[in-house]
Design an enzyme around this catalytic site. Structure first.
Site: not given
Ligand code: SAH
Length: 212
Positions: A59
């Site tokens: 992000s």
């Molecule tokens: N918090 C992260 C940004 C994450 S982007 C950071 O600091 O870099 C969102 C992430 O959520 C992606 O990697 C995606 O694969 C994951 N994601 C999507 N659906 C999900 C679910 N149901 N459970 C766990 N992770 C999930």
């Protein structure tokens, strides 16, 4: 401190996205370059999301700051995160909650999970679990704070139930291109207060049953 890191932190402080001392301290300590792919290390302190793998992203720093501030994290909190991604958000939370707190972070894409888990290895109060976080994690519930870092069409009821009374949850909510940053506070056993805090763009939250 890297010159570009100092610049970014000053920018986030001056435009008001980074406010509390605890959060400022966490952003100072965590090295974002440790959470990006080698080819993006030079751009680690640009205020933009960067690609990781499997079409996912780390992000934007301002977004991480806004969500962290909205969540109102304190020392000792137990936090549940949906979407480990790079692990950067979890690392920021880890610095704020200290040794007496715990972050349980979940990721659903195997290669992203491996990447994030490795990046946050040295943060001893963070546990990364390969799990569909949209279904919550009863074993460690209830949580002081819950953060969803992927776009949720709606907040899963199960997550609301796993929030402590007095607890807070932050999530980007919406099925379209943009999501509303949503803060949910559990006021009592049955009451939740919802407020909205601007528009953002996140990668979608996914689920095994494709219902989320
Ligand atoms: N918090 C992260 C940004 C994450 S982007 C950071 O600091 O870099 C969102 C992430 O959520 C992606 O990697 C995606 O694969 C994951 N994601 C999507 N659906 C999900 C679910 N149901 N459970 C766990 N992770 C999930």
């Amino acid at each position: 401190m890297r010159e570009d890191k100092r610049f970014l932190l000053n920018l986030m402080k001056s435009n008001g996205v980074l406010k509390s001392l605890l959060a400022i301290h966490a952003f100072e300590k965590v090295a974002r370059e440790d959470f990006v792919l080698p080819e993006y290390k030079k751009r680690a302190y640009d205020d933009i999301p960067l690609p990781i793998m499997a079409g996912q992203t780390i992000s934007q720093p301002s977004t991480v700051a806004i969500m962290t501030e909205l969540l109102g994290v304190r020392e000792g909190h137990k936090i549940f995160e949906v979407g480990t991604g790079s692990g950067y958000q979890a690392a920021i939370l880890s610095e704020i909650i200290g040794k007496s707190g715990k972050v349980i972070t979940t990721e659903i894409v195997p290669e992203v999970f491996e990447f994030g888990k490795k990046n946050i290895e040295k943060y001893r109060n963070v546990e990364a679990i390969f799990l569909d976080g949209s279904k919550g994690h009863e074993k460690e519930a209830p949580y002081d704070r819950i953060i969803i870092t992927a776009a949720a069409p709606e907040i899963p009821e199960i997550l609301k139930k796993q929030l402590k009374v007095g607890g807070k949850m932050v999530a980007p909510v919406g099925a379209g291109l943009m999501q509303k940053m949503t803060l949910i506070e559990r006021v009592s056993e049955k009451e939740y207060k919802t407020t909205y805090h601007g528009a953002f763009m996140f990668v979608p939250m996914r689920g095994d049953d494709e219902k989320v």
